[in-house]
Enzyme design. Structure first.
Site, PDB file in Angstrom:
ATOM      1  N   SER A  36       0.821  -1.214   0.000  1.00 12.79           N
ATOM      2  CA  SER A  36       0.000   0.000   0.000  1.00 12.79           C
ATOM      3  C   SER A  36       0.858   1.269   0.000  1.00 12.79           C
ATOM      4  O   SER A  36       2.024   1.253   0.420  1.00 12.79           O
ATOM      5  CB  SER A  36      -0.917  -0.008   1.230  1.00 12.79           C
ATOM      6  OG  SER A  36      -1.670  -1.190   1.259  1.00 12.79           O
TER       7      SER A  36
HETATM    8  N1  SAM Z   1      -0.460  -4.851   4.056  1.00 14.41           N
HETATM    9  C1  SAM Z   1       0.204  -5.220   2.852  1.00 14.41           C
HETATM   10  C2  SAM Z   1       1.559  -4.614   2.729  1.00 14.41           C
HETATM   11  O1  SAM Z   1       1.938  -3.772   3.558  1.00 14.41           O
HETATM   12  O2  SAM Z   1       2.269  -5.002   1.798  1.00 14.41           O
HETATM   13  C3  SAM Z   1      -0.617  -4.916   1.641  1.00 14.41           C
HETATM   14  C4  SAM Z   1      -1.674  -5.900   1.445  1.00 14.41           C
HETATM   15  S1  SAM Z   1      -2.382  -6.025  -0.156  1.00 14.41           S
HETATM   16  C5  SAM Z   1      -3.023  -4.441  -0.472  1.00 14.41           C
HETATM   17  C6  SAM Z   1      -3.807  -7.008   0.297  1.00 14.41           C
HETATM   18  C7  SAM Z   1      -3.462  -8.424   0.675  1.00 14.41           C
HETATM   19  O3  SAM Z   1      -4.646  -9.056   1.156  1.00 14.41           O
HETATM   20  C8  SAM Z   1      -2.971  -9.271  -0.483  1.00 14.41           C
HETATM   21  O4  SAM Z   1      -1.721  -9.823  -0.159  1.00 14.41           O
HETATM   22  C9  SAM Z   1      -4.036 -10.357  -0.618  1.00 14.41           C
HETATM   23  O5  SAM Z   1      -3.538 -11.607  -1.049  1.00 14.41           O
HETATM   24  C10 SAM Z   1      -4.583 -10.404   0.786  1.00 14.41           C
HETATM   25  N2  SAM Z   1      -5.919 -11.001   0.937  1.00 14.41           N
HETATM   26  C11 SAM Z   1      -7.012 -10.869   0.142  1.00 14.41           C
HETATM   27  N3  SAM Z   1      -8.042 -11.555   0.654  1.00 14.41           N
HETATM   28  C12 SAM Z   1      -7.598 -12.129   1.814  1.00 14.41           C
HETATM   29  C13 SAM Z   1      -8.206 -12.939   2.819  1.00 14.41           C
HETATM   30  N4  SAM Z   1      -9.486 -13.319   2.785  1.00 14.41           N
HETATM   31  N5  SAM Z   1      -7.442 -13.330   3.868  1.00 14.41           N
HETATM   32  C14 SAM Z   1      -6.149 -12.957   3.961  1.00 14.41           C
HETATM   33  N6  SAM Z   1      -5.516 -12.197   3.041  1.00 14.41           N
HETATM   34  C15 SAM Z   1      -6.243 -11.768   1.988  1.00 14.41           C
END
Ligand code: SAM
Length: 206
Positions: free
Chosen positions: A52
């Site tokens: 992000s």
């Molecule tokens: N916080 C992260 C960082 O600092 O890099 C950014 C996260 S990215 C915007 C969103 C993440 O949520 C992705 O890695 C995606 O695979 C994960 N995601 C989506 N649905 C999910 C779920 N139901 N449970 C866990 N992770 C999930």
């Protein structure tokens, strides 16, 4: 980055700014994007996912009003950047990621930085982490159609939750505080995240 992208936008939470200054963001982006690591933007981290924008990480972290004694649940480990910021600020972080490769990569990066107060789980974070609940803070780093029900019930009294809610076209960052009258929710403004995929979120392929 901290001064021009975060403090200049009015976010003045001293501990959050110090944590952002302490975590080397270039360690969390693919080698080919190192030069862009401190840009005012999200960046791809592979598998169709993103790290992000620094300001958004700061905003969501500050929304939790993190205290040193807190236990915090993060849904969407991704690169592990937000996890590392949280690990600097609170006692213990529980982080869930649905993609095993991303979870393992994040765990390796945090271990290399000596951050050992984090528990990792691979799975559907829309279900929360019931055996470690209640949490003082919950942050969801992917967009959900609504605040997932299981997460709201895993919040401690006085706890805070930050979740981007909306569809692919329009999302708002919702922040909830659990008080005697239930969860009081307010909107912190527009945002843009990849979708949360899970049982209490969007379906696979959304
Ligand atoms: N916080 C992260 C960082 O600092 O890099 C950014 C996260 S990215 C915007 C969103 C993440 O949520 C992705 O890695 C995606 O695979 C994960 N995601 C989506 N649905 C999910 C779920 N139901 N449970 C866990 N992770 C999930």
């Amino acid at each position: 980055m901290v001064r021009t992208q975060v403090a200049a936008r009015g976010l003045r939470h001293a501990r959050v700014l110090a944590a952002l200054a302490a975590v080397p963001r270039h360690c969390f982006v693919p080698a080919a994007l190192r030069d862009a690591a401190y840009d005012d933007a999200p960046l791809p981290v592979g598998y169709g996912q993103t790290i992000s924008q620094p300001y958004m990480v700061a905003l969501m972290t500050a929304a939790l009003a993190p205290r040193r004694s807190d236990r915090v649940l993060e849904i969407g480990t991704g690169s592990g950047y937000q996890t590392a910021i949280l690990a600097h600020l609170v006692k213990r972080v529980y982080t869930v990621e649905r993609l095993p490769e991303l979870s393992r990569g994040a765990a390796g990066r945090l271990a290399a930085l000596g951050l050992d107060n984090v528990e990792y789980r691979i799975g559907d974070g829309s279900l929360g982490w019931s055996d470690a609940a209640p949490f003082d803070g919950i942050v969801v780093t992917a967009a959900a159609p609504a605040i997932p029900g299981p997460l709201a019930v895993q919040l401690a009294h006085g706890g805070r939750i930050a979740v981007p809610v909306g569809d692919l076209a329009f999302q708002e960052l919702l922040v909830g505080v659990l008080g005697p009258g239930g969860l009081a929710v307010h909107a912190e403004g527009g945002c843009r995240f990849v979708p949360l995929i899970g049982r209490h979120a969007f379906p696979e392929g959304f």
